[in-house]
Write a protein that holds these residues in place. Sequence first.
Motif, short mmCIF file in Angstrom:
data_model
loop_
_atom_site.label_atom_id
_atom_site.label_comp_id
_atom_site.label_asym_id
_atom_site.label_seq_id
_atom_site.Cartn_x
_atom_site.Cartn_y
_atom_site.Cartn_z
N UNK A 1 45.49 47.39 42.16
CA UNK A 1 45.14 46.22 42.96
C UNK A 1 44.43 45.16 42.13
N UNK A 2 43.46 45.62 41.31
CA UNK A 2 42.68 44.68 40.51
C UNK A 2 43.54 43.96 39.48
N UNK B 1 46.09 41.51 41.27
CA UNK B 1 45.36 40.34 41.77
C UNK B 1 44.82 39.50 40.61
N UNK B 2 44.31 40.19 39.58
CA UNK B 2 43.75 39.48 38.43
C UNK B 2 44.77 38.67 37.66
N UNK B 3 46.02 39.08 37.73
CA UNK B 3 47.09 38.34 37.05
C UNK B 3 47.44 37.06 37.79
N UNK B 4 47.04 36.99 39.07
CA UNK B 4 47.40 35.83 39.89
C UNK B 4 46.23 34.88 40.12
N UNK C 1 35.28 36.30 41.69
CA UNK C 1 34.83 36.57 43.05
C UNK C 1 36.01 36.65 44.01
N UNK C 2 37.02 35.82 43.77
CA UNK C 2 38.20 35.85 44.64
C UNK C 2 39.00 37.15 44.42
N UNK C 3 39.03 37.62 43.19
CA UNK C 3 39.72 38.90 42.91
C UNK C 3 39.06 40.02 43.70
N UNK C 4 37.73 40.10 43.64
CA UNK C 4 37.02 41.16 44.36
C UNK C 4 37.12 40.98 45.88
N UNK C 5 37.09 39.74 46.35
CA UNK C 5 37.21 39.50 47.80
C UNK C 5 38.55 40.02 48.32
N UNK D 1 33.59 42.85 36.69
CA UNK D 1 34.76 42.16 36.13
C UNK D 1 34.34 40.84 35.50
N UNK D 2 34.94 40.52 34.37
CA UNK D 2 34.64 39.26 33.70
C UNK D 2 35.93 38.56 33.27
#
Length: 301
Positions: free
Chosen positions: A124-125, A128-131, A136-140, A160-161
């Motif tokens: 999931x991370x 989402x992180x690729x998009x 904060x939006x990734x974690x939300x 996450x950074x």
Amino acid sequence: MVIQLITFSFIKISTVTAFAVALTFLSMMYNTDKLVKMMNKQAIIQHEINTASSIQSDSLPKEQPAFPSHSEVAVSTYISAAKVVGGDFYDYFEIDRNHVCFLIADVSGKSVSAALFMMTVKTMLKVTGKMVINTEEIFNRVNDLLSKNNDTMMFVTAWIGIVNTDTLELQYTNAGHNLPYILRDNKEYEMLGGVHDMALGIIETSNYGSTKIQLKYGDRLFLYTDGLTEAHNAADELFGDIAVKNILNEKKNESSEKIISSFVEAIENHAKDIPQFDDITMMCVDFNDPIEEINWENAFV
């Protein structure tokens, strides 16, 4: 008459003995067959667990350099599961031309279910992180997905950074995870604070924030899971935060690989014969000056 009685008794005893032996033999055969089936079943289960462990290990990135298009950002990692499969994980990947992402996480529990949950969260991370170029939006988004379908009530702490490689601005979000350490200007390692929110997967309505800082070439980040600080010895003494900071500062001029090796050795010396209780994961992220990496002897060949 006496001889007949003795003979009859002998025959009777012999018959009973033979019957008992037969029963014992049949029982042994049954138990042996049961034991063989049980051992075969255990072997199959162990094989499946070992396969799961291999799949889990293969899912973690190992390529070097970590970011082929941005070799100035170097990543060194270490992971050791307390059991065959674990709940810790890390990841790093390029998002686009000038953004790279790295993260570390620790799933609650140490069972096979934790390993399965870990694979779900990691996927999931990354997807989402690729998009989304916003921590904060990734974690939300990931928290929303996990909280809606989490009957097991499992959760994951994570950090996450995302670094803009053009400006070296770092945006990061912390979901209940251990505070990282940062080395700046080759001074002393300090804990990197900022917004510290709840672990992922607990409350669907959680709203995650982020912190931004300006990095410089020469800076270094050290990320880890609580298996490092909570490693204990026979006297139930924890390795602790102080020991972590001391080792980082003692080895600050060493390479990231040597720093991680120093921690592995220190943990072994601390725990001695006490079995590892929790997964241990470490990540060093170095921001190297690309100009210093140029091989000037071959630059104009």
